[in-house]
Every structure is written in C-alpha cells, then in structure tokens.
Design an enzyme around this catalytic site. Structure first.
Site, PDB file in Angstrom:
ATOM      1  N   ARG A 137       0.935  -1.131  -0.114  1.00  0.00           N
ATOM      2  CA  ARG A 137       0.006  -0.066   0.177  1.00  0.00           C
ATOM      3  C   ARG A 137       0.797   1.024   0.159  1.00  0.00           C
ATOM      4  O   ARG A 137       1.979   1.105   0.067  1.00  0.00           O
ATOM      5  CB  ARG A 137      -0.983   0.080   1.308  1.00  0.00           C
ATOM      6  CG  ARG A 137      -0.279  -0.020   2.430  1.00  0.00           C
ATOM      7  CD  ARG A 137      -0.898  -0.151   3.661  1.00  0.00           C
ATOM      8  NE  ARG A 137      -1.767   1.134   4.256  1.00  0.00           N
ATOM      9  CZ  ARG A 137      -2.255   1.208   5.419  1.00  0.00           C
ATOM     10  NH1 ARG A 137      -2.516  -0.124   6.095  1.00  0.00           N
ATOM     11  NH2 ARG A 137      -2.346   2.520   5.711  1.00  0.00           N
ATOM     12  N   ASN A 196      -6.396   7.618   3.134  1.00  0.00           N
ATOM     13  CA  ASN A 196      -6.220   6.847   4.272  1.00  0.00           C
ATOM     14  C   ASN A 196      -4.919   7.176   4.780  1.00  0.00           C
ATOM     15  O   ASN A 196      -3.869   6.693   4.261  1.00  0.00           O
ATOM     16  CB  ASN A 196      -6.441   5.180   3.961  1.00  0.00           C
ATOM     17  CG  ASN A 196      -6.193   4.487   5.286  1.00  0.00           C
ATOM     18  OD1 ASN A 196      -7.126   4.275   6.044  1.00  0.00           O
ATOM     19  ND2 ASN A 196      -5.146   3.870   5.353  1.00  0.00           N
ATOM     20  N   GLU A 197      -4.777   7.606   6.083  1.00  0.00           N
ATOM     21  CA  GLU A 197      -3.439   7.948   7.005  1.00  0.00           C
ATOM     22  C   GLU A 197      -2.559   8.463   6.134  1.00  0.00           C
ATOM     23  O   GLU A 197      -1.367   7.898   6.013  1.00  0.00           O
ATOM     24  CB  GLU A 197      -3.373   6.576   7.432  1.00  0.00           C
ATOM     25  CG  GLU A 197      -4.244   6.047   8.436  1.00  0.00           C
ATOM     26  CD  GLU A 197      -3.732   4.650   9.050  1.00  0.00           C
ATOM     27  OE1 GLU A 197      -4.318   4.256  10.201  1.00  0.00           O
ATOM     28  OE2 GLU A 197      -2.946   3.990   8.532  1.00  0.00           O
ATOM     29  N   GLU A 222     -10.761   4.438  13.451  1.00  0.00           N
ATOM     30  CA  GLU A 222     -10.198   2.875  13.556  1.00  0.00           C
ATOM     31  C   GLU A 222      -9.686   2.723  14.973  1.00  0.00           C
ATOM     32  O   GLU A 222      -9.124   3.643  15.550  1.00  0.00           O
ATOM     33  CB  GLU A 222      -9.118   2.879  12.591  1.00  0.00           C
ATOM     34  CG  GLU A 222      -9.515   2.765  11.056  1.00  0.00           C
ATOM     35  CD  GLU A 222      -8.184   2.501  10.312  1.00  0.00           C
ATOM     36  OE1 GLU A 222      -7.275   1.893  11.166  1.00  0.00           O
ATOM     37  OE2 GLU A 222      -8.285   3.019   8.960  1.00  0.00           O
ATOM     38  N   GLU A 232      -2.780  -8.400   5.961  1.00  0.00           N
ATOM     39  CA  GLU A 232      -3.270  -7.944   7.265  1.00  0.00           C
ATOM     40  C   GLU A 232      -4.242  -9.240   7.457  1.00  0.00           C
ATOM     41  O   GLU A 232      -5.106  -9.110   8.308  1.00  0.00           O
ATOM     42  CB  GLU A 232      -4.016  -6.707   7.169  1.00  0.00           C
ATOM     43  CG  GLU A 232      -3.020  -5.617   7.205  1.00  0.00           C
ATOM     44  CD  GLU A 232      -3.877  -4.278   7.488  1.00  0.00           C
ATOM     45  OE1 GLU A 232      -2.862  -3.265   8.123  1.00  0.00           O
ATOM     46  OE2 GLU A 232      -4.794  -4.092   6.812  1.00  0.00           O
ATOM     47  N   HIS A 267      -4.450  -9.266  11.248  1.00  0.00           N
ATOM     48  CA  HIS A 267      -5.002  -8.090  12.046  1.00  0.00           C
ATOM     49  C   HIS A 267      -6.420  -8.443  12.645  1.00  0.00           C
ATOM     50  O   HIS A 267      -7.201  -8.899  11.852  1.00  0.00           O
ATOM     51  CB  HIS A 267      -5.283  -6.953  11.067  1.00  0.00           C
ATOM     52  CG  HIS A 267      -5.267  -5.564  11.560  1.00  0.00           C
ATOM     53  ND1 HIS A 267      -6.584  -5.084  12.345  1.00  0.00           N
ATOM     54  CD2 HIS A 267      -4.506  -4.407  11.693  1.00  0.00           C
ATOM     55  CE1 HIS A 267      -6.197  -4.042  12.866  1.00  0.00           C
ATOM     56  NE2 HIS A 267      -5.300  -3.545  12.408  1.00  0.00           N
TER      57      HIS A 267
END
Length: 661
Positions: free
Chosen positions: A115, A153-154, A307, A355, A358
């Site tokens: 990513r 995202n982030e 999140e 992930e 996760h």
C-alpha cells in the site's frame, strides 16, 4: 458543507468500522447483514482500498459492484462512510506512470505490491486521485446511504524523487523569496553549502553525514503543505457534487509527517485512528492520550474515532490481544473524551493478504467467539448513549503540541538521541491522566488564557511569537511549566544566543540556561529533594526565580534544577532535567494544587478514569471507567445510562455513564 451533523444522520452515536465486501461472496454478505444488525452497526467505511476494482483500466470506471453494496447496506439500515481509494494505486497505474512511484532518501524507487505506493507530488497521481474522487462524488452524491466522505487513508508517505525536488523548490521560493534568504535560513555558510541556483536545491536525500537541519525542517513543512493540498483537491472535487461532510483519518502514533493543527482545520469532522502500544493500564492511558489530542485538534468541533483495533495491542515486536472488557473500556475512553462514536478496523478478519492476522469484529473463528460477543455488547452500549451526541468536553490544563518542535527534534546532530518529542508529550499527559485531570492540547501560539495550568514538555524550537505568547500568558496570571531543552532554537533552527530559552520566555521564567549537559544512557543524577534526573541536565542561573530543588552531585552540585518565578500575576516554572516517574508525578500534583485544578470527578480513587461531557442545555454525564481489580463505591448513587438503573458502585473493570441533573 453539510447542514446536518453526522449523529443527526445516524440517529445517534456512530458504531461500526471498515467493511471490505469485495473480499467475500454473496453467502458471506447475507451473514454480514444479520451480524451487523446483531452488533448494532450503523456506519461502515467502504472502498478504502478498492481502486483496482473501481477503475480496472485508466479512465474506465466500473461502479456496478459498489452500487450493489451501497444499496444492500442502506437496505440493512447501515450508513456509509465512502472512501476515495487513493492510498493504494493499482498495478496498472504504476506501470503506466512509473515516475509516480515513491523514492526513498537513498534513491531507491519502490514498486507496487504493498500500500502507499505513490508520490504525492507526481502530477499523474494527483490527477488520477482528483478524477476518481470526482467520479465517485458525482455518482453517489444523492445516494441515501452516504453519511460521510472519507478522503484517502492515513496521509503521511514521504518521497524524495525528482517531482518532489521540483515541488520543494517551488515551495521554498514562495516561503523564502530569494536564494539569499534561503541560504541565510539554512545557514549554508557552514560546510560550504551555499546555493547559487535553485536547481542545486534538493530534498534531504541520503548524504555522507549529517544533513542540513534547516533543509530537513523545511522539507517536513513542505511535505505537510503538500499533504494538505492533496487532501483539499479531493475534498473540493467531492464538494462540487455533495453536501455530506468530508474528512480524512488522521494517524496519531509516535511519528508525524503532517501539521495536525493545519490539516484538522480543513476537515468537516476530525477523525483519527488509534492502536495502543502497550497492554493493560498503559493501553487505557494511550487511549486517553489519543482522544484528548483528537478532540483538541477539532477545536471544539465534533470528532470521531475512525479506527481502533478490535483486539490489537502493539507491544514492540509482538501484537497482543486485548483482555476481556478492554473493547468496552477503550471504546468508552474515546467517547468520554468527545468522540461521536467508535469504529473499528475491520468488520471481518481477512482470510488472505498482508493483514490476515489483524483483528476484526468478526474473527476467523466467526460470530461464535468471545470477540464478536464483546463487540455486540459494546454496540448495544453505544446505542444507549445517543443522548450524549452534541455534548462537549472541557479541560483546565493544556499540554503544548507543535509540529515544528517535533520535527526540530528529528534533525541530525543533536546532543542526545533521547530527546524524544512524542515520549515527552505522552509523559506529561500520563501524569495528568493519573491525577484524574482531563487535558487539552494546544499550540504554543494559541490563546491560552482559559487554562489555569499549561505544560510545555518539549519546545526545543520556539518561535518568537510563541515565546512572547507564553510570556504574556504568565504575566496575565497563568501557571506555566517549561521543561528542559526548550526554546533553544528559533523558527529557522538557529540557536538562540545569549542563553536559553528565547528571551521573552527567560523573562517569564526568571532563569538563563548557560550550558546543556546531556547525561549518559541510564545515568541518574540526584536532586536535593530526593528525586532523580535522567537523560538531560543544564547549568542555569536564577535571575529572579526561586530554586525549589538543586542538583546534589557532580559539577552541577548546588545549581538550580527546578525553579519557580512569580512574574506579573502568574508563575513560571522551569525543570532542567527529566525527573524520575515519582518525582514528576509529585511535581505535577504540586502544579495542579497551585493552579487550583482538581480531578474531574472528586472522591474517586486512583485508576478510576472519570470524564465529564456537558450539553448546551445544562445536562451532563460522568463517564467512569474502573481500571482496578476490585469494586469501587461511587461518591453518591446515580442513574447509569448504560444499564438504565441507579448504581452505587463500579464493578472490577466496570464502566458507567452517569446522567447528572
């Protein structure tokens, strides 16, 4: 901008999380519908990493699968936080635009397969990001499922490529105006670094030894502005079609590549992600640290926990599980501090990919599991808390937080590697949290007049404006604690001459630091009050201040270590070392007493967290979280919104939301 708040659209506080239906098939979707109803999910984040499906080839969009998912979620009573997928470009994009791949400081160009494989300064990337944001907004602007737009995202990935070099030079021209001004700001007379043409100026790439600190700091500032510009482009493309609120999820870990104050001003709703970095009570303190920062960034506006890990606690090289009850305690820890709900990453635990392990609301074991049962219980609890929507949290103490000061402690060549900005910020917050005090974070140039007590834990860089603001705060009656190694440099990272800190702050503190003396790793230095210092010490002269504790050994024996100065109608304190935990807790308690600041809810023992949320109509709620292994009696019985009954004690590890009339 929307004319309705998120909680109005949802009919209460938000509850849910990231949902990736593209990873599953129709039988699983049907099960998801039933399980979401069971868990009281009312908001799902969709599309965060779906670029390859939404745009399978450049310029050709396929929205059929997303149409079906949004319709399905809406029919199931679940609203959608629809994301633009720009944090993860698909392989076709990177093959078509290899110049848009990120480059590391040593010149390595990364490739797809993970990513965040993009460079924010690459024109092809920025153009593609705007186009897909616009296409999504045009198609779904009126879709009844949409409650919130989620850009990217982030944000935070850095790049040092040639596109970045061009953009950096443009930013520097605008900031400094001329090469002469740039050379002065960066101190290029040192090491023969003087620039004679703009083309010679590069990002702070890998080099022989220490990089120019001014160059490094300006690059951080530039990159923050680039992130904010990229966000604005997508936000404005969405606003051209939709009136729903727009946000991006801030990431608040131990590193920071964006000025959070500046980015937060651009968001309709501040949203952020939080994952504890230690288990047990430390995790609860980290939740509070995160939530107080997120609330403060919003400046009183609503914010939302975007999140949290369902059962994820990072502990160095391990990923631990949460203990029973932690999901509720952590969720309420955020809601107590102003969040308008709580979302998780993610809904269903992935069966493949990076992930896979996760945690998620629906784990690999399925709904017949402790984790899902706990989340469903938490969903029921959050559904009962709708009356808290729109209420606010106020604090009497501020901890100063500045991106420039953070970045300044990250440059090469400092005297100690243990001048850790994030750790200093967290330590100040933890001492106040242990004392039962709710904290706001503030920028050192903000109006601080409403706070009886302000703590400045790590302002190595301090602007002239901030120094004067702090001087005025003390003169006008405030109580200020400034900690070691503060005010050493100005906005350009030039050392303050004539002694530290900056002159206006020295006046308010009544001291002058003549010499810094970093301590060896694990070295402790005794103080006259029985406490000990670590990491750092300073030779300072009291110029009007009273010495409250002196160094008791070494060449600094007898010199001031902790001082207090009455200035104007306020008091300036200075601490020239990093106190041990007991000594620091005692100092914070003394400051709170002097500033006449007490716990939010008096009468509760240590390790019982208590925060007050207040509504404009005068109602208030005490959110209580018992982190102790034994029951705790309440100061007086009260109605608990979570259970619907009057309660007189908190069970071990238990929680309550008391309605106060």
């Amino acid at each position: 901008m929307t004319t309705r708040s998120l909680t109005d659209r949802l009919g209460g506080l938000a509850f849910g999380g990231d949902y990736n239906p593209e990873q599953w098939d129709e039988p699983v979707w049907k099960e998801d519908d039933a399980l979401m109803r069971r868990a009281r999910v009312n908001l799902a984040t969709v599309g965060v990493f779906s670029w390859a499906l939404l745009e399978p080839d450049e310029g050709r969009y396929d929205f059929a699968w997303l149409d079906a998912q949004l319709d399905r979620l809406h029919a199931n009573g679940v609203a959608v936080d629809l994301a633009t997928p720009t944090a993860s470009p698909p392989p076709w994009f990177t093959l078509a635009h290899p110049d848009a791949l990120p480059v590391t400081p040593d010149g390595t160009r990364l490739t797809h397969g993970s990513r965040d494989t993009y460079c924010l300064t690459a024109p092809a990337y920025r153009g593609a990001a705007r186009r897909i944001a616009s296409a999504l907004a045009e198609r779904y602007a009126e879709h009844p499922a949409i409650a919130l737009w989620h850009v990217h995202n982030e944000y935070g990935t850095l790049c040092y490529c040639d596109h970045t070099a061009v953009a950096f030079r443009g930013w520097l021209r605008a900031r400094h105006g001329s090469l002469d001004a740039l050379n002065e700001a960066w101190g290029t007379a040192f090491w023969s670094q003087r620039y004679t043409s703009w083309e010679q100026v590069l990002p702070p790439r890998a080099t022989q030894w220490h990089r120019n600190p001014g160059q490094t700091l300006d690059f951080r500032r530039f990159w923050s502005d680039e992130i904010i510009a990229a966000y604005r482009e997508q936000r404005d493309a969405i606003r051209a079609h939709s009136d729903r609120p727009v946000t991006t999820n801030l990431m608040l870990p131990a590193y920071q590549n964006v000025d959070l104050w500046a980015l937060a001003r651009e968001l309709d709703v501040v949203t952020s992600d939080q994952y504890p970095s230690a288990p047990g009570l430390d995790a609860a303190a980290d939740v509070a640290f995160h939530a107080d920062r997120a609330r403060s960034l919003g400046g009183g506006r609503p914010w939302l926990l975007m999140e949290q890990g369902t059962s994820t606690v990072y502990d160095r090289d391990r990923v631990l599980s949460k203990e029973p009850g932690d999901i509720l305690r952590h969720t309420l820890g955020h809601i107590a501090r102003g969040s308008e709900g709580a979302l998780f990453f993610q809904w269903r635990q992935s069966r493949f990919g990076a992930e896979t392990w996760h945690s998620a609301i629906v784990p690999h074991a399925g709904p017949d599991s402790r984790i899902f049962r706990e989340v469903a219980h938490v969903g029921e609890a959050v559904a009962r808390l709708g009356e808290l929507a729109g209420s606010t949290v106020t604090a009497s103490v501020a901890v100063l937080h500045d991106a420039d000061a953070w970045w300044a402690l990250g440059v090469d060549g400092l005297p100690s590697a243990d001048l850790d900005y994030h750790a200093a910020l967290g330590r100040a917050h933890r001492a106040l949290w242990d004392a039962g005090v709710t904290v706001d974070f503030a920028h050192p140039e903000h109006d601080l007049s409403r706070f009886p007590l302000v703590i400045a834990p790590a302002l190595f860089l301090l602007s002239d404006t901030a120094a004067e603001n702090l001087r005025r705060y003390v003169a006008d009656g405030g109580t200020l604690l400034v900690q070691h190694a503060s005010g050493y440099v100005d906005e350009q990272l030039h050392a303050r001459l004539g002694g530290y800190p900056a002159a206006p702050l020295r006046e308010a503190l009544g001291i002058r630091v003549e010499e810094y003396r970093p301590l060896r790793r694990d070295e402790r230095i005794a103080l006259s009050d029985g406490s000990h210092g670590t990491v750092w010490s300073e030779s300072l002269r009291a110029e009007g201040a009273d010495t409250l504790a002196a160094y008791a050994e070494g060449m600094l024996a007898g010199d001031p270590a902790l001082t207090r100065h009455h200035f104007g109608t306020g008091t300036g304190w200075y601490l020239s070392t990093r106190l041990d935990d007991a000594g620091y807790a005692a100092l914070v308690a003394r400051l709170l007493d002097e500033a006449r600041v007490g716990p939010e809810v008096p009468g509760l023992p240590a390790q019982v967290e208590a925060v007050v949320r207040r509504a404009p109509d005068g109602r208030s709620w005490h959110v209580l979280i018992n982190h102790r292994p034994e029951p705790v009696p309440l100061p007086e019985p009260a109605h608990d919104v979570l259970t619907g009954i009057t309660v007189s004690e908190l069970p071990p590890g238990g929680c309550a939301v008391l309605r106060i009339t």
